[in-house]
Design a protein around this motif. Sequence first.
Motif, PDB file in Angstrom:
ATOM      1  N   GLU A 149       0.831  -1.207   0.000  1.00 54.31           N
ATOM      2  CA  GLU A 149       0.000   0.000   0.000  1.00 54.31           C
ATOM      3  C   GLU A 149       0.865   1.257   0.000  1.00 54.31           C
ATOM      4  OE1 GLU A 149      -2.510  -0.628   3.349  1.00 54.31           O
ATOM      5  OE2 GLU A 149      -3.790  -2.032   2.244  1.00 54.31           O
ATOM      6  N   ARG A 150       2.057   1.160   0.574  1.00 56.66           N
ATOM      7  CA  ARG A 150       2.959   2.305   0.556  1.00 56.66           C
ATOM      8  C   ARG A 150       3.828   2.298  -0.695  1.00 56.66           C
ATOM      9  NH1 ARG A 150       2.242   1.272   5.840  1.00 56.66           N
ATOM     10  NH2 ARG A 150       2.596   2.910   7.383  1.00 56.66           N
ATOM     11  N   ASN A 151       3.514   1.419  -1.636  1.00 55.75           N
ATOM     12  CA  ASN A 151       4.313   1.293  -2.864  1.00 55.75           C
ATOM     13  C   ASN A 151       5.756   0.968  -2.591  1.00 55.75           C
ATOM     14  OD1 ASN A 151       2.329   1.716  -4.812  1.00 55.75           O
ATOM     15  ND2 ASN A 151       2.333   3.898  -4.343  1.00 55.75           N
ATOM     16  N   LEU A 152       6.035   0.202  -1.575  1.00 53.85           N
ATOM     17  CA  LEU A 152       7.411  -0.144  -1.244  1.00 53.85           C
ATOM     18  C   LEU A 152       7.773  -1.545  -1.699  1.00 53.85           C
ATOM     19  CD1 LEU A 152       7.603   1.305   2.355  1.00 53.85           C
ATOM     20  CD2 LEU A 152       8.566   2.257   0.261  1.00 53.85           C
ATOM     21  N   LEU A 153       6.800  -2.299  -2.170  1.00 57.09           N
ATOM     22  CA  LEU A 153       7.073  -3.694  -2.529  1.00 57.09           C
ATOM     23  C   LEU A 153       6.819  -3.873  -4.017  1.00 57.09           C
ATOM     24  CD1 LEU A 153       7.863  -6.072  -0.662  1.00 57.09           C
ATOM     25  CD2 LEU A 153       5.507  -6.829  -0.810  1.00 57.09           C
ATOM     26  N   CYS A 154       7.868  -4.286  -4.745  1.00 59.98           N
ATOM     27  CA  CYS A 154       7.684  -4.531  -6.171  1.00 59.98           C
ATOM     28  C   CYS A 154       7.592  -6.018  -6.437  1.00 59.98           C
ATOM     29  CB  CYS A 154       8.892  -3.982  -6.955  1.00 59.98           C
ATOM     30  SG  CYS A 154       9.156  -2.257  -6.657  1.00 59.98           S
ATOM     31  N   GLU A 155       7.329  -6.362  -7.691  1.00 62.83           N
ATOM     32  CA  GLU A 155       7.233  -7.784  -8.029  1.00 62.83           C
ATOM     33  C   GLU A 155       8.561  -8.453  -7.770  1.00 62.83           C
ATOM     34  OE1 GLU A 155       3.831  -7.086 -11.439  1.00 62.83           O
ATOM     35  OE2 GLU A 155       5.829  -7.770 -12.020  1.00 62.83           O
ATOM     36  N   TRP A 156       8.479  -9.648  -7.172  1.00 60.79           N
ATOM     37  CA  TRP A 156       9.613 -10.490  -6.765  1.00 60.79           C
ATOM     38  C   TRP A 156      10.330  -9.985  -5.519  1.00 60.79           C
ATOM     39  CZ3 TRP A 156       9.418 -15.191  -8.494  1.00 60.79           C
ATOM     40  CH2 TRP A 156       8.798 -15.439  -9.718  1.00 60.79           C
ATOM     41  N   ASP A 157       9.899  -8.822  -4.958  1.00 67.35           N
ATOM     42  CA  ASP A 157      10.379  -8.466  -3.614  1.00 67.35           C
ATOM     43  C   ASP A 157       9.698  -9.390  -2.623  1.00 67.35           C
ATOM     44  OD1 ASP A 157      11.832  -6.406  -4.678  1.00 67.35           O
ATOM     45  OD2 ASP A 157      10.541  -4.820  -3.885  1.00 67.35           O
ATOM     46  N   SER A 158      10.323  -9.540  -1.455  1.00 69.52           N
ATOM     47  CA  SER A 158       9.673 -10.438  -0.491  1.00 69.52           C
ATOM     48  C   SER A 158       9.874  -9.958   0.933  1.00 69.52           C
ATOM     49  CB  SER A 158      10.220 -11.856  -0.639  1.00 69.52           C
ATOM     50  OG  SER A 158      11.623 -11.835  -0.539  1.00 69.52           O
ATOM     51  N   ILE A 159       9.065 -10.505   1.820  1.00 70.33           N
ATOM     52  CA  ILE A 159       9.155 -10.235   3.256  1.00 70.33           C
ATOM     53  C   ILE A 159       9.569 -11.526   3.935  1.00 70.33           C
ATOM     54  CG2 ILE A 159       7.918  -9.331   5.252  1.00 70.33           C
ATOM     55  CD1 ILE A 159       7.445  -7.519   2.958  1.00 70.33           C
ATOM     56  N   LEU A 160      10.472 -11.430   4.911  1.00 72.66           N
ATOM     57  CA  LEU A 160      10.754 -12.588   5.761  1.00 72.66           C
ATOM     58  C   LEU A 160      10.401 -12.194   7.178  1.00 72.66           C
ATOM     59  CD1 LEU A 160      14.232 -14.062   4.753  1.00 72.66           C
ATOM     60  CD2 LEU A 160      11.994 -15.117   4.499  1.00 72.66           C
ATOM     61  N   GLY A 161       9.742 -13.050   7.918  1.00 67.43           N
ATOM     62  CA  GLY A 161       9.394 -12.718   9.290  1.00 67.43           C
ATOM     63  C   GLY A 161      10.095 -13.653  10.247  1.00 67.43           C
ATOM     64  N   LEU A 162      10.445 -13.114  11.425  1.00 71.85           N
ATOM     65  CA  LEU A 162      11.103 -13.942  12.431  1.00 71.85           C
ATOM     66  C   LEU A 162      10.130 -15.026  12.920  1.00 71.85           C
ATOM     67  CD1 LEU A 162      13.392 -14.543  14.452  1.00 71.85           C
ATOM     68  CD2 LEU A 162      12.325 -12.875  15.988  1.00 71.85           C
ATOM     69  N   ARG A 163       8.958 -14.547  13.383  1.00 71.86           N
ATOM     70  CA  ARG A 163       7.920 -15.491  13.743  1.00 71.86           C
ATOM     71  C   ARG A 163       6.584 -14.822  13.486  1.00 71.86           C
ATOM     72  NH1 ARG A 163       8.989 -13.275  19.052  1.00 71.86           N
ATOM     73  NH2 ARG A 163      10.979 -14.327  19.241  1.00 71.86           N
ATOM     74  N   GLN A 164       5.533 -15.632  13.413  1.00 72.36           N
ATOM     75  CA  GLN A 164       4.209 -15.086  13.127  1.00 72.36           C
ATOM     76  C   GLN A 164       3.261 -15.474  14.245  1.00 72.36           C
ATOM     77  OE1 GLN A 164       3.776 -15.178   8.344  1.00 72.36           O
ATOM     78  NE2 GLN A 164       3.706 -17.178   9.276  1.00 72.36           N
ATOM     79  N   LYS A 165       2.475 -14.482  14.662  1.00 68.09           N
ATOM     80  CA  LYS A 165       1.483 -14.794  15.710  1.00 68.09           C
ATOM     81  C   LYS A 165       0.250 -15.450  15.099  1.00 68.09           C
ATOM     82  CE  LYS A 165       0.449 -11.379  18.405  1.00 68.09           C
ATOM     83  NZ  LYS A 165       0.949 -10.025  18.128  1.00 68.09           N
ATOM     84  N   SER A 166      -0.133 -14.973  13.932  1.00 71.97           N
ATOM     85  CA  SER A 166      -1.307 -15.592  13.289  1.00 71.97           C
ATOM     86  C   SER A 166      -0.964 -15.972  11.865  1.00 71.97           C
ATOM     87  CB  SER A 166      -2.507 -14.664  13.307  1.00 71.97           C
ATOM     88  OG  SER A 166      -2.156 -13.417  13.816  1.00 71.97           O
TER      89      SER A 166
END
Lengths: 1234, 296
Positions: free
Chosen positions: B78-95
């Motif tokens: 939504e902030r236009n910070l993620l382009c195609e093939w960019d990714s997020i890695l998370g340490l852990r997820q609550k849900s």
Amino acid sequence: MAIKTFNEIMEEVKGKPILVANRGIPARRICRSIRERFDAVAVMTATDIDKTSPAASAAQELLLLGSDPRAYLDIDRIISLAKKRGVVAIHPGWGFASEDHKFPTRCAEEGIIFIGSTAESMNLLGNKVQVRALAQKLGVPVVPGSDGSVDIPTARKFCEEIGFPIMLKAEGGGGGRGIFLIKNQDELESAFVKASTMAQASFGNPRLYIEKFLASARHIEIQVISDKYGNVFAFDERDCSIQRNHQKLVEITPSPSELITPELRARLKEYSRSLVTAVGYDSLATVEFLVTPDGEPYLIEVNTRLQVEHGITEVRYGVDLVEEQIAVAFGAELRLKEEKFPPSQMAMQLRINCEDPQDDFAPNCGVVSRYISPGGPGIRIDSNLSAGYDFPSNYDSAGALLISYGRGWKKVLGTMERALNEYSIGGLKTTIPFFKQVIRHPKFRQGDFDTNFIGNTPELLCYTDLAPEAERISKLIAEISAKGTNPYVQLGEYRSKDTPRVGEFNPVMPAINNATLKAAPAYPQGDRKALLDFVRDTDYVHFCDTTPRDITQSNSGNRFRLAEDKLIGPYLDNCGFFSIENGGGAHFHVAMLANMTYPFTEAKEWNQFAPKTLKQILIRSTNVLGYKPQPQNLMRATGEMICDHYDVIRCFDFLNHVENMRPFAEVALNRKEVVFEPAISLSWAKGFDVKHYLQVTEAILAMVADVAGVSTKKASEMIILGLKDMAGVCPPRFMTELITAIRKQWPSLVTHYHRHYTDGLFVPTVGAAAKAGAHIVDTGMGAAVRWYGQGEVLSTAAYIEEELGLKTNLNKDMIRECNFVLKQVMPYYDKYTAPFFQGIDHDVVHHAMPGGATSSSQEGALKQGYIHLLPYMLKFLAGTRQVVRYHDVTPGSQITWNTAFLAVTNAYKRGGEEEVRYLLEVLEHVTKYEEKDLSEEMKEARLAIYQDSNDAFRDLLLGKFGKLPLGFPADWVYQSAFGAEWKQAINQRTEVSPLSTLEDINLAAEESDFINQIRRKPTDEEFVMFLNHPADALKTVRFKRDFGNPNNIPLDVWFEGLETGRELHFVDDNAKPHSMTILHVSEPAKDGKCVVRYVLDSDIMSYDVQVATPQEEESAGSEKADPNNPLHVAAPSNGDLWVMYVNPGDVVKKGEELFNVSIMKQEKAVLCPADAMVKRVLKTADYKETKMMVPVKEGDLLIELGPIPRRCSNEACQKPLSIEGMAYCHFCGEKLEA
Amino acid sequence: MHTCFVLHDQLPDITLKTTPEELATAHAGWSTLADKEWSESCLDDLAVFRSELPHFSSDIHICGECSSTLDVARALTERNLLCEWDSILGLRQKSGRGQLRRAWNSPEGNIYAALRLPMTGFFANELGALVMGFLLADALQQLGYNARIKWPNDILVDSKKIGGILLEERGGVLTAGIGINLHSHPPQEDLRTEWAVPAGCLCKNEQTLPILQVWQTLVDHMHFCYNAQVVQYTTEKLISSVEKQLAWLGREVWIHGSDLVNRSGKLMGISQDGGLRIRQQDGEKVIHSGSISLRP
């Protein structure tokens, strides 16, 4: 007022309109009486649904009530329409508003005569509580209970006084509705509340009263009619005890029970007369009593209207109650006088409802596809049914009232039973088959029943609702014709509608001359000793014909039907064969799987059309006719049935484990008319030499001797020794050696040689066997001989006679005739059932794949994409047979093949062809060299050979099938097949017969299972079929129920269907001839169904056949979104809606997620297009809660949005106002601007 | 040149803030973060730490504990910070979530990624999930794992489930949630049903896999494989490539949760629209929803 006569009424009423404010059966009944003597205009009310109903045909005019199905209850409207029409009288019928006191009141107000009770009488007699009070005053006994309506505390007190169980009844109820049975105080309170609420909703009167529950009572009612002048006629009682949930099903007059003595009858009539006279009643009424087993009557209620069961009283007395009722309503004096109108007939009525008794009497609606009503003497029908009528769902399920009458109970029963058999209502489930069960039940016939009869007799619901067989067969023909293939024969889609046909099957059958037919059988029958002596004493070679079983099993997919057996059977019977092999092997199973024929019925018919020749069957030792080892009790049951129909029983074991044959031997040897033929499975390989087989023979004779309690020499005279070369691998020289040795050691032992053609050496080998002394050989008819079965009889006989100088005793002319007929049959089987791969394969001597399995196994490899690996698999077979040694007959051949298949395909998956080649090299190496000459590397490599084998192979190694003929294989085989657990496997292995550890099967539980599935008891044959092959037996039983006997369909129609326009003649199982012509097969509709219209005998019928998968799912009715409407939110594509987040009335913001659709595992969120309010939500889902998804199609409208309504101006409230034009906010009351 | 960002700011209700040091000590698999050079910076209005990702074709954003990396992805998109093939890695997820909002157990040590995908080609129609499965299985095979696709979107290695994929499309943006068990997997008791495939993880014995590097390698392979090959495939070629990696091909499987519920059939392959071809006694059927197992 002056007393009018009937004739005066007729004058008064002639030509005037009289309205029946009802529908269906009662309306039709009443209209008939209006038209008959009165010649008045019969007008019937009709809602839109009923305008074209069959009953409406009885009226001259219809008073249209519009589209609301409940319009029959709108008294005011009916009366106003009637007035407009100038109706002079209204008959309310029964049900609907017939006991609503407003009806007569309003009619009186409008100056219309109400044909029925006055309002006062309805309130007095028709009200349950009022009538009790009246009755008590008159000295009429009533059911103990409350004298008025009660509340809960009063109810409790009463219950304590009169004791449980009690009935809680609605004061305004009737017709058996609104009754609750309460067994104890705990149930009382909740039931009271429920009953009161229901009563208010159904009858407009929530008041309840209590009655004691009288157990085992009979429901006896008295019909009365009275006029305005005090004349009363009380008719004989009607016994309505057969009820379900307080709804009457069967009514009989007079009661067949001895309980209703003439004294009791007179008493009941007197009570009834007093009741109607006391209120000055002047119409028809019925006084209902319960009579306890000790003959005590108790009044329950009085019905102030015409009743459903009035017809039986009319028939008993020969009167028209409706006509009389109309006349009386107009003021005529009652013509009926009890002295002048004595009863004469006995009568019974059955309510033919459109309900499925087996589904808890659930109502059925739909199109009546066929309607044939009974007729003839003693039958009366009042119905609202006809062929093509779309029975509606909005009203009750009454289809017809069927009355039978006659002099005496037995005549009435007989007439009714006959009528039920004639009555045919197709397309709906009805109570007809249920009533057939009732009529047959001994308790019913004895008149020994009470109101609990149906509840206490669950077996009444065990029946099969069967249409006549010709009708069922015609459905099957229609289905095959529409599809172009026969799905039941399990050959996939072997052709389509447009494939060129082989054509009409019209075989030329040469006559068999009388002399031949009358000639005595060639062999002694029914006496084992005489038969075997005969074989020993004759000097010619005997032949067994395997055409109906092994030949067609191997070459025609086992699909050769009983219908075609019947064609060739009579010829085969006169060829001079020792026996005809007509059953067993896989044929038993496939008869049920694909031919939909009962195998033992088939055997029985064989003995009828070919009675002179012995019948032979093939069974497996442990499995008999099934696919797994059978426990003793099952084997006994199957065994006895086998012995009932077959004369020679060949039993084989793929391991030649003789102990496996013992249990069956015990059954067969016990029957003196049956010959037991234990067969040695033959392979030709190292270790399987003559010495080995002689040992097996000795073991067999020892076992037989033990079972029969005789010496082995005697044993050798009692049996036939079979020699079974399943794959056709043993060469002539080996057979010569073997048979010579056997004959030398046991000269009296009759030997029977069986061989397959696969290696191409059939004739010389069979010849060698015969020359060496084999008594009987198996051959087949030339017209059916192909690659994988036995060889041909005439050529074998010619070789034996002319080359080897032996004798035969065959009727060669008859064989020729048989071939001529069979030749005309085979083209159909060749075209549709021939194996994929064909041809002689001499390599079978190496790979040893037997007969029919050869083609199917290789075809399997092709279909799975491994055809290129086939040569490797065959090589593997050749190799593994030398490592794990047994005989390649069922199930051994399957195990070997699977082992080869798995080993080769898995090796291929691991490392391609190179890996496969290496595997085979290792296998070859291992078989060529001794253990001591193998390198360590080889010893390691060989462990790969069986690593991919399956459970069946491992079970074989463990000895679970029986003792391996040459002992257990080497330890490394176990290492290879079991991996780490190989040592345990070796410890676990056994040489004991698997039959010894089997527990008996629970026959009672199995029978229960069958009854649950088929809803009736199985016949003995069906039960044995079910125990052996449950799924396919059920399939065949259901097929027979749905489609009849498929052997009545000619061969070409069975495979190809019937062309449109050709007239087909066929017979049913009762030998009744029928004809069928297909008129038209429509193109498939969107739902994938096409309609077949055809003529069957003199009926035109139609049948829907599903020929393609439906193009659209049932949601064809889904509303589609308008793509141009921004307020429509649609499903984005085909998928499953799994969560809907909003509800109607929610206010949503632009961009908010409204719902989510899963499309092929992708979850698509659909966002709100603009700020709005949700007006409609068409589909909803909540997968997390309900675990259900709603399929949607692209463009389906799922949400309709609307503009955001204005909000309340009160800051504290601000709620959206969904209704326009409100002056005040209905949340907070704030005054709103305009 | 692309960048690895560690989210220092928190996104309310979505993720807590964190630092590279915190991450590196949270689990052995993240320890390699300590070897990188970090500088403080800003992305839009978010405080971040950044480090170079040489030879890599897209950005990776790492966050600490979050509700789900898919939520983080949505926030960044939504902030236009993620382009195609960019990714997020998370340490852990609550849900952490799987299909239909089922829970995805997410303790630290495994890959919880959200990868933004293009909305073109096969990703524009219903074959997206299959393509993703194919790319991931292929990438794992390049790393030496015996990976197979259990239709439609589970990844099996040595017959155990080590990963799952969830495709979410929202507002014209397609994101793949990818969970891969590197160091741990849920115990059998936690699995959904008796017939679920047993879980496994990629680690053998006590070895430690560098989470960021593994993910980088996988994305690299997937991106390359897609752009170089898959994007030119015809549907037939795609289907046949997927079939080559299909687990249980030719085996008898049981079907759950579609109109063939509780039936079994032989797994024949994939149909041209991505459905699963099952052969039963009365012919071949294609199912588009539900899941399959080896046991009933």
